[in-house]
Structures are given as structure tokens and as C-alpha cells.
Design a protein around this motif. Structure first.
Motif, PDB file in Angstrom:
ATOM      1  N   LEU A 472     -12.987 -19.334  -0.564  1.00 58.93           N
ATOM      2  CA  LEU A 472     -14.181 -18.964  -0.250  1.00 58.93           C
ATOM      3  C   LEU A 472     -15.321 -19.873  -0.333  1.00 58.93           C
ATOM      4  O   LEU A 472     -15.120 -20.990  -0.901  1.00 58.93           O
ATOM      5  N   PRO A 473     -16.414 -19.869   0.417  1.00 60.26           N
ATOM      6  CA  PRO A 473     -17.327 -20.842   0.288  1.00 60.26           C
ATOM      7  C   PRO A 473     -17.879 -20.951  -1.122  1.00 60.26           C
ATOM      8  O   PRO A 473     -17.879 -19.934  -2.009  1.00 60.26           O
ATOM      9  N   PRO A 474     -18.309 -22.163  -1.734  1.00 62.90           N
ATOM     10  CA  PRO A 474     -18.996 -22.268  -2.953  1.00 62.90           C
ATOM     11  C   PRO A 474     -20.230 -21.325  -3.152  1.00 62.90           C
ATOM     12  O   PRO A 474     -20.874 -20.997  -2.285  1.00 62.90           O
ATOM     13  N   GLY A 475     -20.214 -21.009  -4.574  1.00 60.63           N
ATOM     14  CA  GLY A 475     -21.463 -19.843  -4.958  1.00 60.63           C
ATOM     15  C   GLY A 475     -21.292 -18.722  -4.565  1.00 60.63           C
ATOM     16  O   GLY A 475     -21.921 -17.636  -4.991  1.00 60.63           O
ATOM     17  N   VAL A 479     -17.024 -10.342  -2.516  1.00 55.75           N
ATOM     18  CA  VAL A 479     -16.368 -10.265  -1.208  1.00 55.75           C
ATOM     19  C   VAL A 479     -16.148  -9.024  -0.758  1.00 55.75           C
ATOM     20  O   VAL A 479     -15.836  -8.148  -1.644  1.00 55.75           O
ATOM     21  N   ILE A 480     -16.566  -8.882   0.376  1.00 55.81           N
ATOM     22  CA  ILE A 480     -16.599  -7.592   1.146  1.00 55.81           C
ATOM     23  C   ILE A 480     -15.008  -7.585   2.039  1.00 55.81           C
ATOM     24  O   ILE A 480     -14.903  -8.708   2.469  1.00 55.81           O
ATOM     25  N   ILE A 481     -14.374  -6.474   1.715  1.00 58.53           N
ATOM     26  CA  ILE A 481     -12.968  -6.326   2.292  1.00 58.53           C
ATOM     27  C   ILE A 481     -13.025  -5.051   3.076  1.00 58.53           C
ATOM     28  O   ILE A 481     -13.449  -4.326   2.674  1.00 58.53           O
ATOM     29  N   ARG A 482     -12.176  -5.099   4.228  1.00 59.05           N
ATOM     30  CA  ARG A 482     -12.030  -3.944   4.986  1.00 59.05           C
ATOM     31  C   ARG A 482     -10.755  -3.660   5.132  1.00 59.05           C
ATOM     32  O   ARG A 482      -9.745  -4.503   4.858  1.00 59.05           O
ATOM     33  N   HIS A 483     -10.219  -2.314   5.335  1.00 58.54           N
ATOM     34  CA  HIS A 483      -8.947  -1.848   5.395  1.00 58.54           C
ATOM     35  C   HIS A 483      -8.680  -2.223   6.868  1.00 58.54           C
ATOM     36  O   HIS A 483      -8.755  -1.402   7.911  1.00 58.54           O
ATOM     37  N   HIS A 484      -8.005  -3.447   7.159  1.00 57.36           N
ATOM     38  CA  HIS A 484      -7.590  -3.861   8.539  1.00 57.36           C
ATOM     39  C   HIS A 484      -6.633  -2.691   9.043  1.00 57.36           C
ATOM     40  O   HIS A 484      -5.827  -2.483   8.395  1.00 57.36           O
ATOM     41  N   SER A 485      -6.566  -2.791  10.114  1.00 51.67           N
ATOM     42  CA  SER A 485      -5.581  -1.916  11.071  1.00 51.67           C
ATOM     43  C   SER A 485      -4.049  -2.592  10.707  1.00 51.67           C
ATOM     44  O   SER A 485      -3.104  -1.689  11.018  1.00 51.67           O
ATOM     45  N   ASP A 486      -4.137  -3.710  10.523  1.00 52.36           N
ATOM     46  CA  ASP A 486      -2.583  -4.204  10.205  1.00 52.36           C
ATOM     47  C   ASP A 486      -2.269  -4.444   8.754  1.00 52.36           C
ATOM     48  O   ASP A 486      -1.442  -5.356   8.365  1.00 52.36           O
ATOM     49  N   MET A 487      -3.054  -3.965   8.036  1.00 54.37           N
ATOM     50  CA  MET A 487      -2.850  -4.006   6.611  1.00 54.37           C
ATOM     51  C   MET A 487      -2.161  -2.721   5.673  1.00 54.37           C
ATOM     52  O   MET A 487      -2.676  -1.585   6.308  1.00 54.37           O
ATOM     53  N   THR A 488      -1.114  -2.796   5.272  1.00 51.57           N
ATOM     54  CA  THR A 488      -0.521  -1.747   4.661  1.00 51.57           C
ATOM     55  C   THR A 488      -1.381  -1.506   3.192  1.00 51.57           C
ATOM     56  O   THR A 488      -2.239  -2.054   2.993  1.00 51.57           O
ATOM     57  N   ILE A 489      -1.389  -0.193   2.589  1.00 50.59           N
ATOM     58  CA  ILE A 489      -1.922  -0.046   1.434  1.00 50.59           C
ATOM     59  C   ILE A 489      -1.730  -0.832   0.351  1.00 50.59           C
ATOM     60  O   ILE A 489      -2.636  -1.376  -0.351  1.00 50.59           O
ATOM     61  N   SER A 490      -0.430  -1.460   0.193  1.00 51.97           N
ATOM     62  CA  SER A 490      -0.058  -2.307  -0.365  1.00 51.97           C
ATOM     63  C   SER A 490      -0.856  -3.751  -0.513  1.00 51.97           C
ATOM     64  O   SER A 490      -1.140  -4.461  -1.343  1.00 51.97           O
ATOM     65  N   GLN A 494      -3.512  -5.563  -2.920  1.00 52.96           N
ATOM     66  CA  GLN A 494      -3.180  -6.987  -3.404  1.00 52.96           C
ATOM     67  C   GLN A 494      -4.595  -7.663  -3.194  1.00 52.96           C
ATOM     68  O   GLN A 494      -4.909  -8.490  -3.783  1.00 52.96           O
ATOM     69  N   SER A 495      -5.212  -7.672  -1.793  1.00 54.08           N
ATOM     70  CA  SER A 495      -6.413  -8.364  -1.720  1.00 54.08           C
ATOM     71  C   SER A 495      -7.399  -7.887  -2.586  1.00 54.08           C
ATOM     72  O   SER A 495      -8.315  -8.869  -2.789  1.00 54.08           O
ATOM     73  N   ILE A 496      -7.548  -6.644  -2.957  1.00 50.82           N
ATOM     74  CA  ILE A 496      -8.624  -6.480  -3.893  1.00 50.82           C
ATOM     75  C   ILE A 496      -8.480  -7.043  -5.166  1.00 50.82           C
ATOM     76  O   ILE A 496      -9.294  -7.372  -5.937  1.00 50.82           O
ATOM     77  N   ALA A 497      -7.231  -7.008  -5.766  1.00 49.58           N
ATOM     78  CA  ALA A 497      -6.913  -7.470  -6.952  1.00 49.58           C
ATOM     79  C   ALA A 497      -6.835  -9.095  -7.115  1.00 49.58           C
ATOM     80  O   ALA A 497      -7.185  -9.489  -8.240  1.00 49.58           O
ATOM     81  N   GLU A 498      -6.941  -9.495  -5.891  1.00 51.48           N
ATOM     82  CA  GLU A 498      -7.199 -10.898  -6.036  1.00 51.48           C
ATOM     83  C   GLU A 498      -8.378 -11.551  -6.236  1.00 51.48           C
ATOM     84  O   GLU A 498      -8.759 -12.648  -6.547  1.00 51.48           O
ATOM     85  N   GLN A 499      -9.338 -10.787  -5.872  1.00 48.63           N
ATOM     86  CA  GLN A 499     -10.678 -11.089  -5.973  1.00 48.63           C
ATOM     87  C   GLN A 499     -11.308 -10.532  -7.297  1.00 48.63           C
ATOM     88  O   GLN A 499     -10.864  -9.460  -7.905  1.00 48.63           O
ATOM     89  N   ARG A 500     -12.403 -11.081  -7.963  1.00 50.47           N
ATOM     90  CA  ARG A 500     -12.913 -10.770  -9.258  1.00 50.47           C
ATOM     91  C   ARG A 500     -13.893  -9.402  -9.157  1.00 50.47           C
ATOM     92  O   ARG A 500     -14.094  -8.554  -9.856  1.00 50.47           O
ATOM     93  N   ASP A 501     -14.599  -9.307  -8.020  1.00 49.76           N
ATOM     94  CA  ASP A 501     -15.583  -8.434  -7.717  1.00 49.76           C
ATOM     95  C   ASP A 501     -15.622  -8.233  -6.358  1.00 49.76           C
ATOM     96  O   ASP A 501     -15.785  -8.742  -5.368  1.00 49.76           O
ATOM     97  N   THR A 502     -15.132  -6.612  -5.812  1.00 51.87           N
ATOM     98  CA  THR A 502     -15.064  -6.519  -4.395  1.00 51.87           C
ATOM     99  C   THR A 502     -15.884  -5.593  -4.011  1.00 51.87           C
ATOM    100  O   THR A 502     -16.233  -4.592  -4.733  1.00 51.87           O
ATOM    101  N   MET A 503     -15.964  -5.354  -2.567  1.00 52.14           N
ATOM    102  CA  MET A 503     -16.753  -4.285  -1.911  1.00 52.14           C
ATOM    103  C   MET A 503     -16.055  -3.898  -0.842  1.00 52.14           C
ATOM    104  O   MET A 503     -15.394  -4.798   0.052  1.00 52.14           O
ATOM    105  N   LEU A 504     -15.589  -2.656  -0.833  1.00 53.79           N
ATOM    106  CA  LEU A 504     -14.697  -2.069   0.540  1.00 53.79           C
ATOM    107  C   LEU A 504     -15.573  -1.600   1.418  1.00 53.79           C
ATOM    108  O   LEU A 504     -16.684  -0.749   1.119  1.00 53.79           O
ATOM    109  N   ALA A 505     -15.523  -1.882   2.594  1.00 59.21           N
ATOM    110  CA  ALA A 505     -16.552  -1.419   3.684  1.00 59.21           C
ATOM    111  C   ALA A 505     -15.591  -0.569   4.768  1.00 59.21           C
ATOM    112  O   ALA A 505     -14.443  -0.943   5.252  1.00 59.21           O
TER     113      ALA A 505
END
Length: 585
Positions: A472-475, A479-490, A494-505
Motif C-alpha cells: 500500500l502507499p505510505p500513510g 483499505v477499500i475491498i470489493r467482492h471481485h467476481s473472481d474471488m471466492t468467499i475464502s 483472507q483479503s479482509i484478514a490481511e488488512q488492519r481496518d477494511t471497508m467493504l464496498a
């Protein structure tokens, strides 16, 4: 009757009796080996004491507890259309339930997040998003029919991890095949160019021209500007990849239906086996205004102005304030004193207005809040989505923040600082620069990081299973994350767990599926970005959010989410800007 005839008739009856006797013994042994007599006796004894009104309904429920676990019998797909009129994929999951095949659940998903408005590169050609979408849907349906459906036949839909592993492995194989194909095409292209092109000839250096002199003169004031970092090449999209995301979602919804649970509780139980006494709702982020490149005015910079509660409030209360604010803004815009461009409603449900400068848009929001006596700056704050990656004019090396007004990355830092100082209600900036402008991200974080947090939209990042995650860029604090059409629920978990604080769009293509709300709650995200407050499909998601909140409140397990705002006094020496921002606990 003769004696011979009597013996013949008697022996025939004895043979039939013997066959019937053997059949009864086989039936008794079959029922006894399966424990049927004992089950029936227990059921009758229990039912006698309970004396239910629906006797056969009671028996059906009683014996259903001993039936086999439902398994997937087949998966069917069909082409539908989303809210934009673009092709989407609908999946129906059929299961064998108590010896009968039943269609349990369905899911709909559109194409990938189309942040690339210029089209998609495919085999050295650029095709429009709509044509690429049609191709992707056709390929996805073929994959489902020929590969994914047979592969998942007989699988327990409650085993989400195993299902997602099979889907991810299949997609990885297709991804590697596509990568090899692209590499071969690139090699053939290079060979052809090498054979056809003549050897380069030495050319004398050209004499300076008047244009060069004028160019040097124009660069006199900007001689300290550094060259613009080149944009990273776009991530190649794999046609048909949406099959993986929609099948994974459909299987999760099927498991929740079979368990008799809402989707968010099923996902939460899979993610965390321990029961939680409290469940926290994600904080809703409501888009109330848009003045981006698609608006009629000169202003391009404010792609979204987002209402963000800064104190614990019910979702219904926040949504109600957002509706009142939109109505008041329209009233102000319709006034004689307001000089704004045409007023419209965006696809995502936000109010779109053409303005000349960012101050006009922010003044409109401030005035509307003041008229309604909304606590802007205390209990309500603003987040601004700049979407700066869409504003870069590479021929000039600057951002076109307004039509005809270009700003260098360093000049844009000063502009953001001025807006934050003038409008302290701004709590966050989303994508204020391209990801490549690392130096400006760091500089902006050092300038405004104590009063405003920086958010990066990671929606265009590829799945981590197929590519290394980019830093990620410094500062950046969120992070905003979307459920991509090529992403499984798992993958999403995993993407959400890797970030400290997330926003799902929510995605851009509306399909009427409200699963994103359940996913946000089940995966424990901090914020939920659903767009504006217009359109039936958008409002269905907001209604789902309020329904879950009421359900948890009635059960007494709705937890209060504490929201802390960054304060100068909270910054101690040695703490970097990445540790400062909106923190939810």
C-alpha cells in the motif's frame, strides 16, 4: 379332486407361503439393521406425551433429523442482466434432500469492477466493457456447464473451505493457461518484428528548434519537478473468471439455507467457531454527492462526497439523516441563488451536480447540514473519494482536477491541505493520488495525517492467490475491498484478514442481490460502502442492513461500535502517520 391334484395345489401354496415368509424376514432384517423399529417406537412415545396438532408434520420433522446430509446434485447457470443492462450470471444450486432433488438457492453476479473505463485489452485489441462482459458471461456459463458443475457434484455445500479450494485451483489452472498463451503470442510478435524491421541506422543529433526553446522557457518555473512515475500495466482480466465468484457465493447461500441461518451468521460461524455475545454492525458510508469527470461542470476532483458517522449511531438513524440531507441539497440547488449545472442521479444512487470548483460542492453540503441542524464536524464527518487515477493527463504529467486546470502531484498536495484546513469536517481522502505517486502519498500523510486519514481503494488489485500483493502507499490507514467476481468467499475473507481496518464496498453492477451486507457483517469489516440512497436495488441493501440491525437488537446481541477520531493530542513522538486514523474497536 384327485389325490394327485390335491398334492399339486398344496405344494404350490406352500411354495408361495415360503417365498412370502422369506420376504418378510428380509424386510424385518432390513428395518432392524437400520434401527427403524426403535426410531418409530421412540417417535410415537414422544409424540404421545407432546400431542402436537399436526401429527404428520411432527413425524416429518422428527425423522428429518436422521436423514443424510444434503449434497450438491447439479449446478445450473443462465444469463441475466444487471441494473446497467449488462449481462450477468445467475447460478442455481440443486441438492439431494431426503431422496429428492430440490433447487435450494441462487446467486447473481455481474462482471468485474470496471474501473478501467477505456475498455479491456484482449489479444492486442481493445474491446468495450459491454462486449468483454458478454464474452466473460459466455465463457463463465461454459465453465459451469462443463467443469464446475460436475466437479462439485456430491460435495457437501456446508464445506465452504473445500469448495473454495476446488474453485481456486480450477481458476489458477485457467490463469496459468492464459498466461502461457499470452507469453507465446508475445514471443511470436517479437520474432515477427525482428524479422520485418531493418537494422537501425545511426542518425545525427537534431538541431535545437524553436519549439524546444519555448518548451525550456515554459519549464523554467517547474524545473524542480521530478519526472512522473509511469503507470503500472493493467492487470489482465481472465474471461469467465466470474464463474468462480458466483458459484462460491451460491454455495455459501445454499449452506446457510440448509442450516436455517441468515447468510451472515453462517459465514460468521464458519470464520469463528466460538459464539460471540455481541455482534458489531459495520458503519454505513453513504454517498450523498458526486462531482466527478462524468458531471456536467468543470470540477472533476470530487468523484464522491460520502457521509460518515463519527459517533455510534443506529444504521436507520444514519440512513434517515442521509435521506434528509439529499432532499435539502436538492432544495438548495433549486434555489435562485445557486448557480450549478444540471442535477441528476448516478447509477450508484448519488446526487450528481456540475460545479466549477470543489469549494462549491463542499459549501452545498455544509449549508444543507446547517439548515437541517445536522452535527456536521462532530457526530457526522465527510470522506472524499478523489479517484485521482482517473484524472491523470499523461501527456502533461499532471492531474486534471478541473477542466482546463492541471495540477502536478506536488501542487495537488497543497490543494488537499487547503481543503482540509478550510473544511475540517473532511475526515478521510480516498485515492488522492495514483498508487505510483509514492512520494506525494507520504508527503500528504505528513501534512494532514493528524487531522485526516488516507484510504486506498484496493478494488483493482488482483487476487492474492494468482499474484503477489502490492504494498500500500505510505500513510494509508484503511483499505477499500470489493467482492471481485473472481474471488471466492475464502479469498475475500483472507483479503479482509490481511488488512488492519477494511471497508467493504458494493460492486458497480446492481443485481438485486443483497449478499454484500451479510458478507460485511459475517466477515467483520469496519465500514460498509453501498453508494447513494436512490434506486430500488441500492435501497434493498440498506433495508437489509436495517433488518439485520433490528434482528440483533431484538435478540440483545447488538454491540455498540466505538469510533475514535484522530486527534493531535493522541500523536506521541515516534509514531508514524500509518498508525493514525479512524480506528474502530
Amino acid at each position: 379332486m384327485s389325490y394327485k391334484g390335491f398334492l399339486s395345489c398344496h405344494s404350490r401354496e406352500s411354495k408361495e407361503d415360503q417365498e412370502f415368509y422369506d420376504l418378510k424376514n428380509k424386510a424385518a432384517e432390513y428395518y432392524r439393521s437400520n434401527g427403524v423399529p426403535q426410531r418409530i417406537e421412540d417417535a410415537l412415545n414422544e409424540m404421545f406425551f407432546q400431542k402436537p396438532d399436526d401429527i404428520y408434520g411432527y413425524l416429518a420433522n422428527y425423522f428429518s433429523r436422521f436423514s443424510y446430509t444434503p449434497v450438491i446434485s447439479r449446478i445450473t447457470g443462465r444469463e441475466v442482466f444487471d441494473g446497467r443492462g449488462l449481462p450477468a450470471v445467475q447460478i442455481d444450486v440443486h441438492c439431494i434432500i431426503r431422496n429428492e432433488e430440490k433447487m435450494v438457492c441462487s446467486a447473481v453476479m455481474g462482471g468485474p469492477y470496471d474501473g478501467l473505463t477505456g475498455g479491456v485489452a484482449e489479444s492486442e485489441e481493445t474491446i468495450s466493457n459491454s462486449d468483454w462482459q458478454k464474452l466473460s458471461v459466455t465463457t463463465a456459463l461454459k465453465w459451469i456447464r462443463e467443469h464446475l458443475g460436475p466437479m462439485l457434484q456430491g460435495i457437501n455445500p456446508k464445506d465452504q473451505t473445500n469448495t473454495d479450494k476446488l474453485l481456486s485451483d480450477f481458476l489458477m489452472a485457467r490463469y496459468l493457461e492464459d498466461k502461457d498463451s499470452r507469453n507465446r503470442e508475445e514471443e511470436e510478435k517479437n520474432k515477427t518484428e525482428t524479422v520485418s524491421d531493418p537494422p537501425p541506422q545511426a542518425t545525427p543529433p537534431s538541431a535545437p528548434t524553436k519549439d524546444k526553446k519555448g518548451s525550456d522557457k515554459g519549464k523554467k518555473g517547474n524545473s524542480t519537478e521530478k519526472p512522473l512515475p509511469p503507470a503500472e500495466p493493467p492487470v489482465p482480466r481472465l474471461t469467465g473468471a466470474m464463474a468462480v465468484g458466483v458459484v462460491s457465493l451460491a454455495v455459501a447461500k445454499t449452506a446457510a439455507r440448509l442450516r436455517g441461518l441468515p447468510l451472515y451468521r453462517h459465514i460468521k460461524s464458519v470464520r469463528d467457531q466460538q459464539f460471540q455475545n455481541e455482534i458489531h454492525m459495520p458503519v454505513p458510508m453513504i454517498t450523498i454527492l458526486s462531482c466527478g469527470k462524468s458531471s456536467a461542470g468543470k470540477l472533476n476532483l470530487l468523484e464522491e462526497v460520502i457521509l460518515l458517522p463519527s459517533s455510534p449511531q443506529r444504521a436507520r438513524q444514519v440512513i434517515g439523516m442521509g435521506l434528509e440531507l439529499q432532499c435539502e441539497m436538492r432544495r438548495v440547488l433549486n434555489g435562485l441563488a445557486c448557480k450549478a449545472g444540471p442535477i441528476g442521479i448516478l447509477e450508484d444512487g448519488a446526487l450528481q451536480v456540475g460545479f466549477e470548483c470543489p469549494e462549491q460542492a463542499l459549501d452545498l453540503v455544509t449549508e444543507a447540514c446547517a439548515n437541517l441542524e445536522l452535527p456536521l464536524g462532530s457526530e457526522l464527518r465527510l470522506a472524499v473519494n478523489c479517484a485521482a487515477h482517473c484524472l491523470m493527463d499523461y501527456s502533461r504529467g499532471k492531474y486534471e482536477v478541473m477542466s482546463g486546470c492541471h495540477k502536478s502531484p506536488d501542487e495537488l498536495v497543497d490543494m488537499y491541505e487547503g481543503l482540509i484546513n478550510k473544511y475540517p469536517a473532511i475526515l478521510a481522502l480516498i485515492d488522492p493520488f495514483r498508487k505510483e505517486d509514492v512520494e506525494q502519498w507520504e508527503k500528504l500523510a505528513s501534512v494532514i495525517g493528524q487531522s485526516c486519514c488516507l484510504i486506498a481503494d484496493a478494488s483493482s488489485s488482483p487476487c492474492s492467490r494468482r499474484s503477489e500483493a502490492k504494498p500500500l502507499p505510505p500513510g494509508v490507514t484503511k483499505v477499500i475491498i470489493r467482492h471481485h467476481s473472481d474471488m471466492t468467499i475464502s479469498d475475500l475473507a483472507q483479503s479482509i484478514a490481511e488488512q488492519r481496518d477494511t471497508m467493504l464496498a458494493a460492486g458497480t453492477g446492481e443485481t438485486g442481490d443483497t449478499s454484500v451486507v451479510d458478507l460485511a457483517l459475517g466477515l467483520g469489516v469496519s465500514f460498509l460502502k453501498l453508494g447513494g440512497l436512490r434506486g430500488g436495488e441500492r435501497m434493498d441493501k440498506y433495508n437489509r442492513l436495517m433488518a439485520i440491525e433490528e434482528e440483533l437488537e431484538q435478540e440483545g446481541i447488538l454491540g455498540a461500535r466505538e469510533i475514535k477520531l484522530p486527534l493531535i493530542n493522541d500523536i506521541s513522538p515516534g509514531v508514524t502517520s500509518s498508525a493514525v486514523g479512524v480506528t474502530l474497536s
